[in-house]
Structure formats: structure tokens, C-alpha cells
Write a protein that holds these residues in place. Structure first.
Motif, short mmCIF file in Angstrom:
data_model
loop_
_atom_site.label_atom_id
_atom_site.label_comp_id
_atom_site.label_asym_id
_atom_site.label_seq_id
_atom_site.Cartn_x
_atom_site.Cartn_y
_atom_site.Cartn_z
N ARG A 112 4.31 0.27 15.70
CA ARG A 112 4.20 -0.85 14.31
C ARG A 112 4.09 -1.80 15.19
NH1 ARG A 112 3.38 0.12 9.14
NH2 ARG A 112 4.02 1.92 8.26
N GLY A 113 3.13 -2.61 15.27
CA GLY A 113 2.47 -4.16 15.59
C GLY A 113 1.50 -4.46 16.10
N SER A 114 0.79 -5.51 16.54
CA SER A 114 -0.42 -6.06 16.45
C SER A 114 -1.60 -5.27 17.07
CB SER A 114 -0.65 -7.87 16.34
OG SER A 114 0.02 -7.81 17.60
N SER B 62 4.20 -2.03 0.84
CA SER B 62 3.73 -3.56 1.43
C SER B 62 4.33 -3.80 2.24
CB SER B 62 3.41 -4.65 0.12
OG SER B 62 5.10 -4.06 0.05
N GLN B 63 3.23 -4.86 3.11
CA GLN B 63 4.49 -5.44 4.33
C GLN B 63 5.66 -5.92 3.91
OE1 GLN B 63 3.29 -5.52 7.49
NE2 GLN B 63 5.44 -5.70 7.69
N ALA B 64 6.12 -6.08 3.01
CA ALA B 64 7.23 -7.32 2.08
C ALA B 64 8.63 -6.09 1.97
CB ALA B 64 7.17 -7.92 1.00
N ASP B 65 8.07 -4.67 1.74
CA ASP B 65 8.47 -3.55 1.33
C ASP B 65 8.89 -2.79 2.76
OD1 ASP B 65 8.57 -3.53 -0.97
OD2 ASP B 65 6.54 -2.05 -1.18
N ILE B 66 8.14 -2.73 3.75
CA ILE B 66 8.39 -2.01 5.04
C ILE B 66 9.67 -3.62 5.73
CG2 ILE B 66 7.39 -2.33 7.53
CD1 ILE B 66 4.62 -1.40 6.10
N ASN B 67 9.24 -4.40 5.33
CA ASN B 67 10.41 -5.31 5.93
C ASN B 67 11.79 -5.52 5.56
OD1 ASN B 67 8.18 -7.03 8.23
ND2 ASN B 67 7.97 -8.21 6.41
N ARG B 68 11.26 -4.67 4.55
CA ARG B 68 12.83 -4.52 3.60
C ARG B 68 13.13 -2.92 3.73
NH1 ARG B 68 10.48 -6.89 -1.08
NH2 ARG B 68 10.76 -5.16 -2.01
N THR C 277 -8.53 21.66 13.57
CA THR C 277 -7.31 20.83 12.87
C THR C 277 -7.67 19.33 12.52
OG1 THR C 277 -8.89 19.17 14.69
CG2 THR C 277 -6.77 20.76 16.04
N VAL C 278 -6.81 18.12 11.68
CA VAL C 278 -7.09 17.88 11.11
C VAL C 278 -6.82 15.76 12.47
CG1 VAL C 278 -6.82 16.39 8.59
CG2 VAL C 278 -6.49 18.93 8.96
N ALA C 279 -8.25 15.48 11.91
CA ALA C 279 -8.07 14.06 12.86
C ALA C 279 -7.80 12.92 11.79
CB ALA C 279 -9.41 14.04 13.48
N VAL C 280 -7.64 12.01 12.29
CA VAL C 280 -6.98 11.09 11.47
C VAL C 280 -7.88 9.79 12.26
CG1 VAL C 280 -4.77 9.36 9.78
CG2 VAL C 280 -4.64 11.48 10.56
N VAL C 281 -8.17 9.55 11.84
CA VAL C 281 -9.64 8.48 12.00
C VAL C 281 -9.66 6.83 11.16
CG1 VAL C 281 -11.58 7.64 12.49
CG2 VAL C 281 -11.08 9.79 12.65
N GLY C 282 -9.67 6.22 12.18
CA GLY C 282 -9.93 4.91 10.87
C GLY C 282 -9.38 3.27 11.92
N GLY C 283 -9.71 2.34 11.29
CA GLY C 283 -10.13 1.35 11.90
C GLY C 283 -8.93 0.47 12.05
N GLN C 284 -8.79 -0.29 13.23
CA GLN C 284 -7.19 -1.27 13.10
C GLN C 284 -6.97 -1.77 11.18
OE1 GLN C 284 -6.31 -3.34 16.54
NE2 GLN C 284 -7.33 -1.89 17.53
N SER C 285 -5.92 -1.85 11.18
CA SER C 285 -4.79 -2.52 9.81
C SER C 285 -5.83 -1.69 8.63
CB SER C 285 -5.80 -3.46 10.34
OG SER C 285 -4.68 -4.78 11.20
N SER C 286 -6.36 -0.28 8.73
CA SER C 286 -6.73 -0.03 7.48
C SER C 286 -6.07 0.93 6.80
CB SER C 286 -8.01 1.69 8.26
OG SER C 286 -7.44 2.01 9.04
N GLY C 287 -4.52 0.78 7.23
CA GLY C 287 -3.83 1.83 6.65
C GLY C 287 -3.14 2.66 7.31
N LYS C 288 -4.03 3.60 8.51
CA LYS C 288 -3.76 4.77 8.85
C LYS C 288 -2.51 5.29 9.22
CE LYS C 288 -5.43 5.34 12.57
NZ LYS C 288 -3.80 5.68 13.53
#
Length: 624
Positions: free
Chosen positions: A68-70, A250-256, A42-53
Motif C-alpha cells: 500500500r502507499g501513494s 475503511s482506512q481506519a480499519d486498515i490502520n487498526r 484469465t481475469v485481469a483486474v483493471v482500475g484507476g489509482q485509489s479505485s479500491g482495486k
């Protein structure tokens, strides 16, 4: 279908089936069975919060579908299975828990992930190891399976348990610790790689870097005049596989709600035109990462197939043995049910007889009753008190009545003997009870040792009750027999025994002139202590003779009435009653322990899965 599609698709199908059976890796499946999930690459995706995972996964899929969210957004593992379809076909998604529903609106996919997460964890910020299975079918993906794990965090926020940091790391470790796990470690480029949670964890479980793919996100957000070439070229931290840089929306792209396909094109343009990364452009970006992972996963699967087959074959053997031990499901036909009950009774009866005959332990305790308990009880009988001088005088005197005996006190003898023999009733009955206790214990032991009966607690109870009822009847008959032996000794005394004893006769005394003289008190002690002591001694000798006789005959009666009957007719009454029962009553006796039924069903389903997996693997041409 090409080989890669066959391999990854096969693993996808096996993983979904494993999850349905409660085997979903992470060390949380049913430990009673080997985990097939954990044997699958398997491929496990690991990253910290806000790493862009999440953004990396959406870039690979080409769709905006993750919550998405905080804080902690991913609170359950998400098994993301990507299936490449022909160009021009419509994209859709399916959840394992909703197998008959196709999602074409990926906003609804996001909502279903949120709803399904809450279904297990509630509205709290708890985490759960139970995965969500999501399959996406699209012409814009490669064949690939990824496991998105909760993001690593350093501090618990409001609403989270104090142990959340350790809980998340423990869950992630249970996946990445496995040698079949490929680690996709995601780190943001605008932070020092030395502080990366994902790299720190990957280094801990994969120190050589053989299983780790490094992904660097947010390259476009680095300070002006800086770059991440030292990391991407492996100078800062070297892995066995190349680092891959990613530029997310970017966050702007996501918002749009910028289209993901457009975002992919912008990412390619970024690397193609970048003065820092242009020379690496053909090995950068989410599309390259997906192809790289897909190819590597296919290679790993191909390598691990022999060990997977070995595990499957071993598990099939173990499951078949377990099913044989538990027994197959019972037929609903009354005749078949009666036959099954009688077969189990015969198996129990065979084990019970083996205990008695020495094939198994326990029967020797009956001999211990006769060889130890009975003799010890006979020795403890209070004959000394009964035949004391004072007692003998009293009993003989009472037997003589108003006229003392002339020569031998026959009535006194009879009363003394009858009184003594009455004491034998206690040891006789105690011997019967002791044998009864041993037989009851052997019934209990034999039932517990009869493998076929373990499935049916109701039948065990009824069989034990029937056997104990028979033993009770045998005990009553045995008590009558041993007490009859005692009574027979009292009913008829052995006269020859007393005829052989020295006789007390009155002998005349003659003087020197051969003339008869009168008997003096000194020469005749007919009513003195010595006379009564001799009576006590004679009675004691007779009682000892009877004791020796009973010591031999009481065991014979016990064996004949109890042991022999238990071997011949322990279940006769049960057999006569069971043959009169109807199907419903027979079915109640064969009402299995629910836990055993559940386990058999689980074993059967798992066995079916393993056999199907083996057949599918064998059908792939590359196994040769």
C-alpha cells in the motif's frame, strides 16, 4: 477434485510453466513462438489509482497482503492464483520465484512482493511487464486466478517518467485486448461512472460488454441521500454480466489491522441492512464476486479448451520440426562425434557436386569461363603490335645476324612464333584462376546450404579451410598443365603448316629468244615490305591455328586438374586428418553457436510443457 478445481488448477499450472519459459502474455513473450499464455482464459483486474482495486483483491482472498502507499504501488503484474483447501487447514502462500518456501505470515508476503518488484524495476517508480506469480492456499477462498495490473493514472508524479501514463495503459491494453481475457473493471461509487478509467478502457476493447464484469467500490462513502442503484441495476451503463457492489475496509480499519474475516461479515451486514441495496444483498459483496468470477472462469475455460488443444497440437508440430531442423544434441562419445562430422561432410560434398553437375545453380559459371572469358582474352592479345611491319623487320634482322637469309628467314620465323606464343600464358593462367574462384565460391555456397553444418561454426571454418587448401593444390597443378600446353606449342612447330604455304623462289626471266636474262630488282622483292608482310601474315596464320588448339585444350586441362579433382578428392586430406583427432578436438569442432544451443533448449522445454499440458487436458473427463 471436482471439475472446476481441475480446470482452473490446470490453467494455473500451465500459466506458471509458461512464465518460467518467458511466455507471460501482455505481448512481451518470445514472439518466435505461439503464446500459450494468451490462449488461456484469465481475469485481469483493471482500475484507476485509489479505485479500491487492492482492497477488492484482499477481500476476495480474505487476507491483508498487498503493498500500500501513494502513487503507483502495483508496478508489475501480479498473477494471483487462489487454491481452495479443506476446512481447518493452515493458510499459506508460495511464490513462483521461491518454489521451496511457504509463507504463513502474510506481512512477509507483502514485503516479498515489494522486494521482487524492486528486483526488476529498482527503487524507481518504473513499471515492468514481467509478472510476479503468487499462489495462496486457503479454505477461505474459491479456485480463481486474477491478474492484478498497475492502476491507470492521468498524470506522472515526481520520480516517474513522462511516458508513465501511456506506458501503463499500453501494458493494461496488451492484456485486456485479448479475446480470452475477462475484464474486472473496478470503479469507485463516489465518482461519476462516466469518468471511470476502467469502464472507459473496457468499453474501448469490449464494446458489447461480453467480457466485462463491473465492480463498484466505496458504496459506503457516497454522499448521504445518494446511492448507486442506477449503476448496479445496469441503467447507467449496461453490461452483459451483473454489476457487483463492494464495501471495503475503511482506512481506519486498515490502520487498526481489522481482521479480513471480520471485514467480510461487516460487508454482508451492510448489504443485508441497507435500505438502498437490501433487495440486491444476495448478489453483492466480495464473497459473491469471487464465486461469480470462479464459475464464469470455469465456464470460459471449458468453452475454450478445443481451441487451446488446437494451438497446443499445432505448436508441438512446429517445435518438433524446428528441433529436427536444428538437429538433436551431439553425443559425447568420440566415435559418435566422428561419425556425425563425416555425415555432415558427405552432405556438404553431395551439395557441392550437385552445383557442379547442374542439380543446383553455379556450375554453369565454369563453362562461362571457357565459352566467354577465354575466347575474349585470346582475341585481346597484342599480336597486331608484335607482328607489325616494323617489329617483323627488326626481329627477322636480329635473327639473321651478320648474314641475311637467302630464301626464307627460318630463324626469324621461329623467333616471331615463339614471341607470339608467349602471349598465350596470360589467358591460360587467367582461365585457371577463374575456375578456381568459381570453385571456391561453390564451396562457400555449399557450406551455407548444408543445413546440418549451420549448427557448428567451428566445423564450417575448418571444412572451408580444408576444401580451399585442396582447391589451391588443384590450381597449382592445373597451371602447370596449361602452361605446359603453351610450352609444347613453342617447343615444336608444325612443319607441314609452312610447307603448304606459297614459296618465295627466285624465278629467272627469259627474253623472246629464249635466253636467260639476269633478274631485275622489279621482279624480286626479297627484302622489301611485301616480303615482310607475307612473313607477318604467315606467322599470324600459324598463331591463329595454335590459338584454336589452345582454346580447346586449356578447358580440358582445367576440368581434368581442377573440376574433376574437386569432385573426386576435395576432402581427402580433411578425412585423413580428422580420423587422427581425439575426442576433445572433435568436440571443439562440434562446438555449437551458443544462440542455437539456447534456442534448442528453449524449444525442448517448451515442447515438454506443451506435451504435458496436452496430456493433462486429455486426462480431464469433460473433454469427451
Amino acid at each position: 477434485m471436482n471439475t472446476m478445481e481441475s480446470l482452473i488448477g490446470l490453467v494455473n499450472r500451465i500459466q506458471r510453466a509458461c512464465t518460467v519459459l518467458g511466455d507471460y502474455g501482455g505481448g512481451t513473450g518470445n514472439n518466435a513462438f505461439n503464446s500459450l499464455w494468451e490462449a488461456l482464459p484469465t481475469v485481469a483486474v483493471v482500475g484507476g489509482q485509489s479505485s479500491g482495486k487492492s482492497s477488492v483483491l484482499e477481500s476476495i482472498v480474505g487476507r491483508d497482503f498487498l503493498p500500500r502507499g501513494s502513487g503507483i504501488v502495483t508496478r508489475r503484474p501480479l498473477v494471483l492464483q487462489l487454491h481452495k483447501t479443506d476446512d481447518g487447514t493452515e493458510e499459506y502462500a508460495e511464490f513462483l520465484h521461491l518454489p521451496k518456501r511457504q509463507f504463513t505470515d502474510f506481512a512477509m508476503v507483502r514485503k516479498e512482493i515489494e522486494d521482487e518488484t524492486d528486483r526488476i524495476t529498482g527503487k524507481s517508480k518504473q513499471i515492468s511487464p514481467v509478472p510476479i506469480h503468487l499462489s495462496i492456499f486457503s479454505p477461505n477462498v474459491v479456485n480463481l486466478t486474477l491478474v492484478d495490473l498497475p492502476g491507470l493514472t492521468k498524470v506522472a508524479v515526481e520520480g516517474q517518467p513522462e511516458t508513465i501514463v501511456e506506458d501503463i495503459e499500453t501494458m493494461v491494453r496488451t492484456y485486456v485486448d485479448k479475446p480470452n481475457c475477462i475484464i474486472l473493471a473496478i470503479s469507485p461509487a463516489n465518482q461519476d461512472i462516466a469518468t471511470s478509467d476502467a469502464i472507459k478502457l473496457a468499453k474501448d476493447v469490449d464494446p458489447t460488454g461480453e467480457r466485462t464484469f463491473g465492480v463498484l467500490t466505496k458504496l459506503d462513502l457516497m454522499d448521504k441521500g445518494t446511492n448507486a442503484l442506477a449503476v448496479l441495476e445496469g441503467r447507467s451503463y449496461k453490461l452483459q454480466h451483473p454489476w457487483v457492489g463492494i464495501v471495503n475496509r475503511s482506512q481506519a480499519d486498515i490502520n487498526r489491522n481489522v481482521d479480513m474475516m471480520l471485514a467480510r461479515r461487516k460487508e454482508r451486514e451492510y448489504f443485508d441492512t441497507s435500505p438502498d441495496y437490501g433487495h440486491l444483498a444476495n448478489k453483492m459483496g466480495s464473497e459473491y464476486l469471487a464465486k461469480l468470477l470462479s464459475k464464469h472462469l470455469e465456464s470460459v475455460i471449458r468453452t475454450r479448451i478445443p481451441s487451446i488443444l488446437s494451438l497446443i497440437n499445432k505448436s508441438i508440430e512446429e517445435l518438433e520440426r524446428e528441433l529436427d531442423r536444428m538437429g538433436r544434441p551431439i553425443a559425447v562419445d568420440a566415435g559418435a562425434q566422428l561419425y556425425t562430422i563425416l555425415e555432415m561432410c558427405r552432405a556438404f560434398d553431395k551439395i557441392f557436386k550437385e552445383h557442379l553437375d547442374g542439380g543446383r545453380r553455379g556450375g554453369d559459371r565454369i563453362y562461362g569461363v571457357f565459352d566467354n572469358q577465354l575466347p575474349a582474352a585470346l582475341k585481346k592479345l597484342p599480336f597486331d603490335r608484335h607482328l607489325s611491319l616494323q617489329s617483323v623487320k627488326r626481329i627477322v634482322s636480329e635473327a639473321d645476324g651478320y648474314q641475311p637469309h637467302l630464301i626464307a628467314p627460318e630463324q626469324g620465323y621461329r623467333r616471331l612464333i615463339e614471341g607470339s606464343l608467349g602471349y598465350f600464358r596470360g589467358p591460360a593462367e587467367a582461365s585457371v584462376d577463374a575456375v578456381h574462384f568459381v570453385l571456391k565460391e561453390l564451396v562457400r555456397k555449399s557450406i551455407s546450404e548444408t543445413e546440418e553444418l549451420k549448427r557448428f561454426p567451428s566445423l564450417q571454418v575448418e571444412l572451408a579451410a580444408a576444401a580451399n587448401s585442396s582447391l589451391e593444390k588443384f590450381r597449382e597443378e592445373s597451371k602447370k598443365s596449361v602452361l605446359r600446353l603453351v610450352d609444347m606449342e613453342s617447343a615444336y612447330l608444325t612443319a607441314d603448316f609452312f610447307r603448304k604455304l606459297p614459296q618465295e623462289i627466285e624465278r629467272p626471266v627469259t627474253n623472246q629468244k629464249n635466253q636467260t636474262a639476269s633478274t631485275s630488282p622489279a621482279t624480286l622483292d626479297q627484302y622489301g615490305d611485301g616480303h615482310f608482310r607475307r612473313i607477318a601474315s604467315n606467322v599470324s596464320a600459324y598463331v591463329n591455328m595454335v590459338s584454336d588448339t589452345l582454346r580447346n585444350t586449356i578447358p580440358k586441362a582445367c576440368v581434368y586438374c581442377q573440376v574433376r579433382q574437386a569432385k573426386l578428392a576435395l576432402l581427402n586430406y580433411f578425412y585423413s586428418q580428422i580420423s587422427k583427432r581425439e575426442g576433445k578436438q572433435l568436440g571443439q569442432l562440434l562446438d555449437e553457436d551458443p544462440a542455437l544451443m539456447d534456442r534448442r533448449l528453449e524449444c525442448a522445454k517448451r515442447l515438454e510443457l506443451y506435451k504435458k499440458a496436452r496430456d493433462e487436458i486429455d486426462a480431464v473427463a469433460w473433454v469427451r
